[in-house]
Motif scaffolding. Structure first.
Motif, PDB file in Angstrom:
ATOM      1  N   PRO A  33       0.942  -1.433   0.139  1.00 40.78           N
ATOM      2  CA  PRO A  33       0.088  -0.040   0.086  1.00 40.78           C
ATOM      3  C   PRO A  33       0.825   1.153   0.028  1.00 40.78           C
ATOM      4  CG  PRO A  33      -0.877  -1.531   1.510  1.00 40.78           C
ATOM      5  CD  PRO A  33       0.493  -2.237   1.217  1.00 40.78           C
ATOM      6  N   ALA A  34       0.314   2.329  -0.617  1.00 43.50           N
ATOM      7  CA  ALA A  34       0.933   3.521  -0.581  1.00 43.50           C
ATOM      8  C   ALA A  34       0.197   4.617   0.124  1.00 43.50           C
ATOM      9  CB  ALA A  34       1.058   4.169  -1.832  1.00 43.50           C
ATOM     10  N   ASP A  35       0.770   5.611   0.864  1.00 42.54           N
ATOM     11  CA  ASP A  35       0.242   6.492   1.537  1.00 42.54           C
ATOM     12  C   ASP A  35      -1.097   7.548   0.561  1.00 42.54           C
ATOM     13  OD1 ASP A  35       0.243   8.187   4.231  1.00 42.54           O
ATOM     14  OD2 ASP A  35       0.283   9.537   2.931  1.00 42.54           O
ATOM     15  N   ALA A  36      -1.873   7.935   1.256  1.00 41.63           N
ATOM     16  CA  ALA A  36      -2.949   8.592   0.472  1.00 41.63           C
ATOM     17  C   ALA A  36      -2.221   9.872  -0.256  1.00 41.63           C
ATOM     18  CB  ALA A  36      -3.877   9.287   1.660  1.00 41.63           C
ATOM     19  N   SER A  37      -1.059  10.422   0.345  1.00 43.05           N
ATOM     20  CA  SER A  37      -0.672  11.611  -0.313  1.00 43.05           C
ATOM     21  C   SER A  37       0.129  11.343  -1.641  1.00 43.05           C
ATOM     22  CB  SER A  37       0.626  12.010   0.485  1.00 43.05           C
ATOM     23  OG  SER A  37       1.688  11.219   0.909  1.00 43.05           O
ATOM     24  N   TRP A  38       0.444  10.043  -1.862  1.00 49.75           N
ATOM     25  CA  TRP A  38       0.812   9.489  -3.262  1.00 49.75           C
ATOM     26  C   TRP A  38      -0.369   9.892  -4.307  1.00 49.75           C
ATOM     27  CZ3 TRP A  38       5.017   7.486  -5.673  1.00 49.75           C
ATOM     28  CH2 TRP A  38       4.669   7.039  -6.936  1.00 49.75           C
ATOM     29  N   TYR A  39      -1.582   9.755  -3.964  1.00 50.70           N
ATOM     30  CA  TYR A  39      -2.633  10.180  -4.832  1.00 50.70           C
ATOM     31  C   TYR A  39      -3.239  11.348  -4.715  1.00 50.70           C
ATOM     32  CZ  TYR A  39      -2.696   5.048  -4.473  1.00 50.70           C
ATOM     33  OH  TYR A  39      -2.027   3.612  -4.780  1.00 50.70           O
ATOM     34  N   GLY A  40      -2.523  12.210  -4.001  1.00 49.33           N
ATOM     35  CA  GLY A  40      -2.800  13.490  -3.864  1.00 49.33           C
ATOM     36  C   GLY A  40      -3.959  13.924  -2.751  1.00 49.33           C
ATOM     37  N   VAL A  41      -4.069  13.192  -1.994  1.00 52.15           N
ATOM     38  CA  VAL A  41      -5.085  13.424  -0.698  1.00 52.15           C
ATOM     39  C   VAL A  41      -4.482  13.755   0.269  1.00 52.15           C
ATOM     40  CG1 VAL A  41      -6.764  12.229   0.560  1.00 52.15           C
ATOM     41  CG2 VAL A  41      -6.351  11.435  -1.737  1.00 52.15           C
ATOM     42  N   THR A  42      -4.662  15.038   0.599  1.00 54.01           N
ATOM     43  CA  THR A  42      -3.767  15.730   1.775  1.00 54.01           C
ATOM     44  C   THR A  42      -4.803  16.336   3.045  1.00 54.01           C
ATOM     45  OG1 THR A  42      -4.122  17.764   0.432  1.00 54.01           O
ATOM     46  CG2 THR A  42      -2.043  16.621   0.194  1.00 54.01           C
ATOM     47  N   ASP A  43      -6.084  16.296   2.603  1.00 55.07           N
ATOM     48  CA  ASP A  43      -7.215  16.575   3.916  1.00 55.07           C
ATOM     49  C   ASP A  43      -6.881  15.550   4.705  1.00 55.07           C
ATOM     50  OD1 ASP A  43      -9.486  18.049   4.762  1.00 55.07           O
ATOM     51  OD2 ASP A  43      -9.977  15.968   5.008  1.00 55.07           O
ATOM     52  N   ASP A  91      -8.674  14.391   7.262  1.00 53.42           N
ATOM     53  CA  ASP A  91      -9.740  13.246   7.288  1.00 53.42           C
ATOM     54  C   ASP A  91      -9.795  12.447   6.238  1.00 53.42           C
ATOM     55  OD1 ASP A  91     -10.544  14.195   9.833  1.00 53.42           O
ATOM     56  OD2 ASP A  91     -12.179  15.638   9.139  1.00 53.42           O
ATOM     57  N   ASP A  92      -9.766  12.909   5.194  1.00 60.33           N
ATOM     58  CA  ASP A  92      -9.858  12.085   3.949  1.00 60.33           C
ATOM     59  C   ASP A  92      -8.602  11.283   3.765  1.00 60.33           C
ATOM     60  OD1 ASP A  92     -12.118  13.358   2.905  1.00 60.33           O
ATOM     61  OD2 ASP A  92     -11.010  14.748   1.586  1.00 60.33           O
ATOM     62  N   ALA A  93      -7.372  11.719   4.002  1.00 58.02           N
ATOM     63  CA  ALA A  93      -6.179  10.957   4.207  1.00 58.02           C
ATOM     64  C   ALA A  93      -6.323   9.564   4.948  1.00 58.02           C
ATOM     65  CB  ALA A  93      -5.231  11.821   4.477  1.00 58.02           C
ATOM     66  N   ALA A  94      -6.888  10.003   6.334  1.00 57.54           N
ATOM     67  CA  ALA A  94      -6.999   8.979   7.243  1.00 57.54           C
ATOM     68  C   ALA A  94      -8.032   7.755   6.814  1.00 57.54           C
ATOM     69  CB  ALA A  94      -7.628   9.521   8.524  1.00 57.54           C
ATOM     70  N   TRP A  95      -9.007   8.126   5.913  1.00 59.71           N
ATOM     71  CA  TRP A  95     -10.097   7.571   5.349  1.00 59.71           C
ATOM     72  C   TRP A  95      -9.439   6.451   4.517  1.00 59.71           C
ATOM     73  CZ3 TRP A  95     -12.920   7.649   0.515  1.00 59.71           C
ATOM     74  CH2 TRP A  95     -14.234   6.813   0.582  1.00 59.71           C
ATOM     75  N   VAL A  96      -8.793   7.239   3.479  1.00 56.92           N
ATOM     76  CA  VAL A  96      -8.103   6.514   2.228  1.00 56.92           C
ATOM     77  C   VAL A  96      -6.882   5.419   2.917  1.00 56.92           C
ATOM     78  CG1 VAL A  96      -6.658   6.585   0.392  1.00 56.92           C
ATOM     79  CG2 VAL A  96      -8.527   8.178   0.678  1.00 56.92           C
ATOM     80  N   ASN A  97      -6.272   5.818   3.970  1.00 61.09           N
ATOM     81  CA  ASN A  97      -4.961   4.973   4.289  1.00 61.09           C
ATOM     82  C   ASN A  97      -5.658   3.904   5.140  1.00 61.09           C
ATOM     83  OD1 ASN A  97      -2.897   6.488   3.301  1.00 61.09           O
ATOM     84  ND2 ASN A  97      -2.836   7.877   4.987  1.00 61.09           N
ATOM     85  N   SER A  98      -6.820   3.836   5.659  1.00 58.28           N
ATOM     86  CA  SER A  98      -7.382   2.666   6.349  1.00 58.28           C
ATOM     87  C   SER A  98      -7.911   1.577   5.389  1.00 58.28           C
ATOM     88  CB  SER A  98      -8.682   3.185   7.271  1.00 58.28           C
ATOM     89  OG  SER A  98      -9.457   3.808   6.513  1.00 58.28           O
ATOM     90  N   ASP A 146      -6.811  11.304  -7.059  1.00 60.71           N
ATOM     91  CA  ASP A 146      -7.928  10.522  -6.784  1.00 60.71           C
ATOM     92  C   ASP A 146      -8.927  11.696  -6.466  1.00 60.71           C
ATOM     93  OD1 ASP A 146      -7.028   8.202  -6.162  1.00 60.71           O
ATOM     94  OD2 ASP A 146      -6.984   8.223  -4.112  1.00 60.71           O
ATOM     95  N   ALA A 147      -9.473  12.179  -7.727  1.00 60.27           N
ATOM     96  CA  ALA A 147     -10.501  13.249  -7.928  1.00 60.27           C
ATOM     97  C   ALA A 147     -11.902  12.707  -7.220  1.00 60.27           C
ATOM     98  CB  ALA A 147     -10.699  13.775  -9.264  1.00 60.27           C
ATOM     99  N   MET A 148     -12.089  11.371  -7.267  1.00 59.09           N
ATOM    100  CA  MET A 148     -13.309  10.922  -6.832  1.00 59.09           C
ATOM    101  C   MET A 148     -13.462  11.281  -5.209  1.00 59.09           C
ATOM    102  SD  MET A 148     -11.110   8.353  -7.438  1.00 59.09           S
ATOM    103  CE  MET A 148     -10.211   7.006  -6.789  1.00 59.09           C
ATOM    104  N   VAL A 149     -12.154  11.074  -4.536  1.00 62.74           N
ATOM    105  CA  VAL A 149     -12.051  11.433  -3.203  1.00 62.74           C
ATOM    106  C   VAL A 149     -11.949  13.088  -2.713  1.00 62.74           C
ATOM    107  CG1 VAL A 149     -10.901  11.146  -1.068  1.00 62.74           C
ATOM    108  CG2 VAL A 149     -11.101   9.263  -2.631  1.00 62.74           C
TER     109      VAL A 149
END
Length: 247
Positions: A146-156, A158-165, A228-231
């Motif tokens: 798995p990659a960190d959410a930041s790899w997909y441009g997710v920086t918020d 709450d969103d990052a925690a959701w994606v990373n989980s 990750d625009a859908m996020v």
């Protein structure tokens, strides 16, 4: 005569990218359903909630079969078929079998392969080598961790925690396998959405831009959002997908 409501609100089939799952479409799927569309968000074998099935034999064709089976078992017709990122490989291969069930195909910052190409062919030797080294060092030689959410441009946060989980490993073979015939993908009515800045290689974007100039059934749009625009930009993605219905 009034328009047939069924034809005005076709079903959507949303196909996730690498290391993601059907979960990533949650916000977009909810918005589309609120406007009367049926929405399917299949998760490919070995990913997301199906991560317990991860094994070294899973290849691109397994994922193509996943998508074809979704159409067949759900009896999906006249759909808008949407691919994100790696999902473009899956959708392009599956269209050889399901094109007659698809109204329009949408590539959301997604790979657009020619027949016989693999993900590694499309991303270039350097990025392919990085994936291979990552799999060797951290993935038992056969999966990309798995990659960190930041790899997909997710920086918020709450969103990052959701994606990373929810991010899971990707079978390496799915990136190495060549796709089959993609002739129907290249002749089907479609839309390409480039996320700016895109994570795709320039030649992939150029393919879509060039096709747009010669194929009146294929449109090209730019969305100022992360990969990750859908996020990160679900409302904007939803608007573009709804526009694809009548394109």
């Amino acid at each position: 005569m009034s328009a047939d409501p069924a034809s005005a609100r076709p079903p959507f089939v949303l196909v996730h990218g690498g290391r993601h799952g059907g979960w990533c479409w949650k916000h977009v799927a909810t918005a589309l359903r609120q406007t009367g569309h049926m929405v399917y968000t299949p998760t490919l074998t070995g990913l997301g909630e199906r991560a317990h099935l991860l094994n070294p034999t899973i290849g691109l064709n397994h994922h193509v079969q996943d998508l074809v089976a979704t159409f067949e078992f759900e009896d999906i017709q006249d759909a808008v078929l949407v691919a994100h990122s790696y999902g473009g490989m899956v959708v392009s291969g599956a269209l050889e079998h399901i094109a007659d069930r698809v109204r329009r195909v949408v590539y959301l910052d997604a790979h657009l392969p020619r027949s016989g190409e693999s993900v590694f062919d499309l991303i270039g030797a350097d990025r392919a080598a990085n994936h291979l080294a990552n799999a060797k060092n951290n993935g038992e030689g056969w999966f990309i961790p798995p990659a960190d959410a930041s790899w997909y441009g997710v920086t918020d946060p709450d969103d990052a925690a959701w994606v990373n989980s929810r991010i899971t490993a990707q079978p390496l073979k799915t990136y190495q396998d060549p796709v089959g015939d993609t002739g129907r993908a290249w002749s089907h009515p479609g839309m390409f959405i480039e996320c700016v800045p895109s994570s795709l290689e320039p030649h992939i974007l150029n393919r879509a831009r060039e096709r747009h100039t010669t194929d009146p059934a294929f449109s090209y749009h730019v969305l100022h959002a992360t990969h990750d625009a859908m996020v990160t930009a679900p409302d904007a993605v939803t608007d573009l997908l709804r526009a694809a219905v009548g394109s």
